[in-house]
Write a protein that holds these residues in place. Structure first.
Motif, PDB file in Angstrom:
ATOM      1  N   TRP A  89      41.190  16.044 -54.035  1.00  0.00           N
ATOM      2  CA  TRP A  89      39.770  16.323 -53.859  1.00  0.00           C
ATOM      3  C   TRP A  89      39.541  17.660 -53.151  1.00  0.00           C
ATOM      4  CZ3 TRP A  89      42.527  12.256 -51.841  1.00  0.00           C
ATOM      5  CH2 TRP A  89      42.769  12.246 -50.468  1.00  0.00           C
ATOM      6  N   SER A  90      40.504  18.577 -53.267  1.00  0.00           N
ATOM      7  CA  SER A  90      40.366  19.879 -52.619  1.00  0.00           C
ATOM      8  C   SER A  90      39.321  20.755 -53.302  1.00  0.00           C
ATOM      9  CB  SER A  90      41.721  20.603 -52.591  1.00  0.00           C
ATOM     10  OG  SER A  90      42.216  20.780 -53.913  1.00  0.00           O
ATOM     11  N   ASP A  91      39.107  20.552 -54.599  1.00  0.00           N
ATOM     12  CA  ASP A  91      38.128  21.328 -55.364  1.00  0.00           C
ATOM     13  C   ASP A  91      37.602  20.453 -56.485  1.00  0.00           C
ATOM     14  OD1 ASP A  91      36.591  23.351 -56.430  1.00  0.00           O
ATOM     15  OD2 ASP A  91      38.252  24.316 -57.486  1.00  0.00           O
ATOM     16  N   GLY A  92      36.660  19.563 -56.150  1.00  0.00           N
ATOM     17  CA  GLY A  92      36.252  18.541 -57.101  1.00  0.00           C
ATOM     18  C   GLY A  92      37.313  17.461 -57.153  1.00  0.00           C
ATOM     19  N   ILE A  93      37.160  16.515 -58.051  1.00  0.00           N
ATOM     20  CA  ILE A  93      38.115  15.415 -58.182  1.00  0.00           C
ATOM     21  C   ILE A  93      39.018  15.673 -59.379  1.00  0.00           C
ATOM     22  CG2 ILE A  93      38.401  12.940 -58.584  1.00  0.00           C
ATOM     23  CD1 ILE A  93      37.200  13.585 -55.890  1.00  0.00           C
ATOM     24  N   THR A  94      40.326  15.744 -59.130  1.00  0.00           N
ATOM     25  CA  THR A  94      41.299  15.830 -60.211  1.00  0.00           C
ATOM     26  C   THR A  94      42.394  14.805 -59.948  1.00  0.00           C
ATOM     27  OG1 THR A  94      42.593  17.545 -59.055  1.00  0.00           O
ATOM     28  CG2 THR A  94      40.882  18.299 -60.578  1.00  0.00           C
ATOM     29  N   GLY A  95      43.072  14.379 -61.010  1.00  0.00           N
ATOM     30  CA  GLY A  95      44.153  13.421 -60.813  1.00  0.00           C
ATOM     31  C   GLY A  95      44.453  12.626 -62.068  1.00  0.00           C
ATOM     32  N   THR A  96      45.370  11.694 -61.929  1.00  0.00           N
ATOM     33  CA  THR A  96      45.725  10.805 -63.032  1.00  0.00           C
ATOM     34  C   THR A  96      45.708   9.372 -62.526  1.00  0.00           C
ATOM     35  OG1 THR A  96      48.096  10.944 -62.527  1.00  0.00           O
ATOM     36  CG2 THR A  96      47.203  12.558 -64.077  1.00  0.00           C
ATOM     37  N   MET A  97      45.351   8.449 -63.408  1.00  0.00           N
ATOM     38  CA  MET A  97      45.270   7.057 -63.018  1.00  0.00           C
ATOM     39  C   MET A  97      45.692   6.150 -64.179  1.00  0.00           C
ATOM     40  SD  MET A  97      44.280   5.558 -60.130  1.00  0.00           S
ATOM     41  CE  MET A  97      43.126   6.741 -59.457  1.00  0.00           C
ATOM     42  N   LYS A  98      46.525   5.183 -63.871  1.00  0.00           N
ATOM     43  CA  LYS A  98      46.867   4.146 -64.841  1.00  0.00           C
ATOM     44  C   LYS A  98      45.962   2.957 -64.562  1.00  0.00           C
ATOM     45  CE  LYS A  98      50.642   1.135 -66.383  1.00  0.00           C
ATOM     46  NZ  LYS A  98      52.070   0.748 -66.142  1.00  0.00           N
ATOM     47  N   ILE A  99      45.231   2.524 -65.576  1.00  0.00           N
ATOM     48  CA  ILE A  99      44.245   1.452 -65.429  1.00  0.00           C
ATOM     49  C   ILE A  99      44.649   0.276 -66.309  1.00  0.00           C
ATOM     50  CG2 ILE A  99      41.812   0.842 -65.655  1.00  0.00           C
ATOM     51  CD1 ILE A  99      41.268   3.931 -65.608  1.00  0.00           C
ATOM     52  N   THR A 100      44.727  -0.896 -65.716  1.00  0.00           N
ATOM     53  CA  THR A 100      45.067  -2.110 -66.465  1.00  0.00           C
ATOM     54  C   THR A 100      43.922  -3.100 -66.358  1.00  0.00           C
ATOM     55  OG1 THR A 100      47.424  -1.822 -66.021  1.00  0.00           O
ATOM     56  CG2 THR A 100      46.709  -4.003 -66.730  1.00  0.00           C
ATOM     57  N   TYR A 101      43.358  -3.488 -67.500  1.00  0.00           N
ATOM     58  CA  TYR A 101      42.268  -4.465 -67.515  1.00  0.00           C
ATOM     59  C   TYR A 101      42.880  -5.856 -67.423  1.00  0.00           C
ATOM     60  CZ  TYR A 101      41.061  -0.315 -70.206  1.00  0.00           C
ATOM     61  OH  TYR A 101      40.947   0.971 -70.655  1.00  0.00           O
ATOM     62  N   THR A 102      42.440  -6.641 -66.473  1.00  0.00           N
ATOM     63  CA  THR A 102      43.040  -7.953 -66.263  1.00  0.00           C
ATOM     64  C   THR A 102      42.148  -9.109 -66.691  1.00  0.00           C
ATOM     65  OG1 THR A 102      42.252  -7.882 -63.961  1.00  0.00           O
ATOM     66  CG2 THR A 102      44.502  -7.142 -64.378  1.00  0.00           C
ATOM     67  N   ALA A 103      40.828  -8.896 -66.745  1.00  0.00           N
ATOM     68  CA  ALA A 103      39.923  -9.975 -67.143  1.00  0.00           C
ATOM     69  C   ALA A 103      38.531  -9.403 -67.364  1.00  0.00           C
ATOM     70  CB  ALA A 103      39.891 -11.064 -66.065  1.00  0.00           C
ATOM     71  N   GLY A 104      37.619 -10.247 -67.893  1.00  0.00           N
ATOM     72  CA  GLY A 104      36.226  -9.844 -68.060  1.00  0.00           C
ATOM     73  C   GLY A 104      35.871  -9.503 -69.495  1.00  0.00           C
ATOM     74  N   THR A 105      34.569  -9.470 -69.774  1.00  0.00           N
ATOM     75  CA  THR A 105      34.091  -9.221 -71.131  1.00  0.00           C
ATOM     76  C   THR A 105      34.446  -7.811 -71.607  1.00  0.00           C
ATOM     77  OG1 THR A 105      31.943  -8.571 -70.190  1.00  0.00           O
ATOM     78  CG2 THR A 105      32.179 -10.845 -70.925  1.00  0.00           C
ATOM     79  N   MET A 106      34.436  -6.834 -70.696  1.00  0.00           N
ATOM     80  CA  MET A 106      34.787  -5.477 -71.097  1.00  0.00           C
ATOM     81  C   MET A 106      36.257  -5.389 -71.494  1.00  0.00           C
ATOM     82  SD  MET A 106      34.038  -1.915 -69.053  1.00  0.00           S
ATOM     83  CE  MET A 106      32.287  -2.283 -68.945  1.00  0.00           C
ATOM     84  N   ALA A 107      37.111  -6.074 -70.749  1.00  0.00           N
ATOM     85  CA  ALA A 107      38.537  -6.097 -71.084  1.00  0.00           C
ATOM     86  C   ALA A 107      38.748  -6.751 -72.443  1.00  0.00           C
ATOM     87  CB  ALA A 107      39.309  -6.846 -70.004  1.00  0.00           C
ATOM     88  N   ASP A 108      37.994  -7.825 -72.705  1.00  0.00           N
ATOM     89  CA  ASP A 108      38.105  -8.503 -74.004  1.00  0.00           C
ATOM     90  C   ASP A 108      37.724  -7.576 -75.149  1.00  0.00           C
ATOM     91  OD1 ASP A 108      38.890 -10.797 -72.703  1.00  0.00           O
ATOM     92  OD2 ASP A 108      36.897 -11.718 -72.730  1.00  0.00           O
ATOM     93  N   THR A 109      36.646  -6.800 -74.948  1.00  0.00           N
ATOM     94  CA  THR A 109      36.195  -5.860 -75.976  1.00  0.00           C
ATOM     95  C   THR A 109      37.268  -4.826 -76.283  1.00  0.00           C
ATOM     96  OG1 THR A 109      33.868  -6.101 -75.350  1.00  0.00           O
ATOM     97  CG2 THR A 109      34.482  -4.100 -76.544  1.00  0.00           C
ATOM     98  N   LEU A 110      37.878  -4.285 -75.238  1.00  0.00           N
ATOM     99  CA  LEU A 110      38.911  -3.265 -75.420  1.00  0.00           C
ATOM    100  C   LEU A 110      40.132  -3.830 -76.135  1.00  0.00           C
ATOM    101  CD1 LEU A 110      38.599  -1.626 -71.895  1.00  0.00           C
ATOM    102  CD2 LEU A 110      37.881  -0.619 -74.061  1.00  0.00           C
ATOM    103  N   LYS A 111      40.526  -5.037 -75.772  1.00  0.00           N
ATOM    104  CA  LYS A 111      41.697  -5.640 -76.390  1.00  0.00           C
ATOM    105  C   LYS A 111      41.424  -6.026 -77.845  1.00  0.00           C
ATOM    106  CE  LYS A 111      43.773  -7.333 -72.095  1.00  0.00           C
ATOM    107  NZ  LYS A 111      44.169  -8.500 -71.288  1.00  0.00           N
ATOM    108  N   GLN A 112      40.188  -6.490 -78.136  1.00  0.00           N
ATOM    109  CA  GLN A 112      39.840  -6.856 -79.506  1.00  0.00           C
ATOM    110  C   GLN A 112      39.870  -5.649 -80.432  1.00  0.00           C
ATOM    111  OE1 GLN A 112      36.043  -8.803 -79.155  1.00  0.00           O
ATOM    112  NE2 GLN A 112      36.903 -10.573 -78.074  1.00  0.00           N
TER     113      GLN A 112
END
Length: 306
Positions: A89-112
């Motif tokens: 966060w030295s100059d705006g926000i930069t970075g990398t992130m691994k995201i794992t959906y574990t539950a919920g309607t949004m996760a279901d949509t992505l997996k479908q």
């Protein structure tokens, strides 16, 4: 042409990736309100004015510029996810992130839609990119990445989009400390162990709409629209808890609140302050632009209506 499902997934991914970054840099956890109450039942709240201490924490954490982050976020029945990565966060926000959906309607949509349930997000000053894997590549001639600009997201989501844009570009781990300072009821709970590190625990409750209006660059109409969106979602107040080590650095942050879809519960751990963060943009040949996806959807809708 992209299917409606893939376009809808694209918007879902935009929300997931945006919330993940904001949570990582703006924070949350299972030690929120419930954690503070549990501590209070076991021993009385320490009667110490924490303002000066939190000002020091805000300054020290802000100057650290980068860290490794790991967290969990649940938004009622809509989504549960885990995230791990590095943020600068030295100059705006930069970075990398691994995201794992574990539950919920949004996760279901992505997996479908053929997703694996795990996604990589890369954050840049003016937007971010999300790797949708082979599920997207099969429909786009090999393009597996969706590129999002914060300006485009702001246009789609209205007042809340403007807030998201502001937070994505300006949020840092110290923002959670600022929120506590602005809450008016911050208290020092006591000393606790966080992953083997002795840390001081602070807790407070904030009015989400009022705090967001004060800390964002919205005009009066946008503030009114935002408050209506939050009211419609059932969002009013959040309990924020932070844990700080002996070096005045944030090691854990949690947020807890209620929405119409259920409980909001977020926890983020911070470590390796000052770690090197390097982010590369995905190859242009493997990237589709989110704004272009929206144009295709609008064109398809107009064609169906004529």
């Amino acid at each position: 042409m992209l299917t409606h499902t893939v376009r809808r997934v694209g918007l879902s991914v935009a929300v997931v990736a945006a919330l993940t970054s904001v949570a990582a840099c703006g924070g949350s956890d299972d030690g929120g309100k419930g954690g503070a109450e549990k501590e209070n039942r076991g021993s009385s709240v320490v009667k110490v004015d924490p303002i000066a201490a939190l000002v020091a924490v805000q300054k020290k954490t802000g100057q650290a510029h980068s860290a490794r982050v790991e967290g969990d976020t649940t938004m009622g029945s809509v989504m549960s996810m885990k995230q791990t990565g590095v943020m600068d966060w030295s100059d705006g926000i930069t970075g990398t992130m691994k995201i794992t959906y574990t539950a919920g309607t949004m996760a279901d949509t992505l997996k479908q839609a053929g997703g694996s349930g795990t996604m990589e997000a890369r954050y840049f000053k003016n937007g971010y990119a999300a790797d949708m894997g082979e599920a997207l590549a099969r429909q786009t001639g090999g393009k597996r990445w969706i590129n999002y600009s914060y300006d485009d997201l702001a246009k789609v989501a209205g007042a809340s989009g403007e807030v998201m844009k502001d937070q994505m570009q300006n949020s840092t781990p110290e923002q959670g400390v600022k929120s506590l300072l602005a809450s008016g009821d911050v208290k020092k709970v006591g000393q606790e162990d966080v992953r083997g590190v002795s840390a001081t625990h602070y807790s407070g409750t904030v009015d989400v709409a009022d705090l967001t209006a004060k800390t964002s660059n919205l005009d009066a109409d946008e503030v009114a629209a935002l408050k209506k969106q939050l009211a419609d979602a059932g969002v009013t107040t959040e309990t924020i808890d932070i844990w700080v080590d002996k070096n005045d650095l944030l090691v854990k942050k949690t947020e807890r609140g209620e929405m119409k879809t259920g409980e909001l519960d977020s926890t983020v751990f911070y470590s390796d302050y000052g770690t090197k963060v390097s982010v590369e943009r995905p190859p242009a040949a493997e990237t589709v632009d989110f704004a272009e996806m929206l144009k295709q959807q609008q064109g398809a809708t107009a064609g169906a209506a004529s």
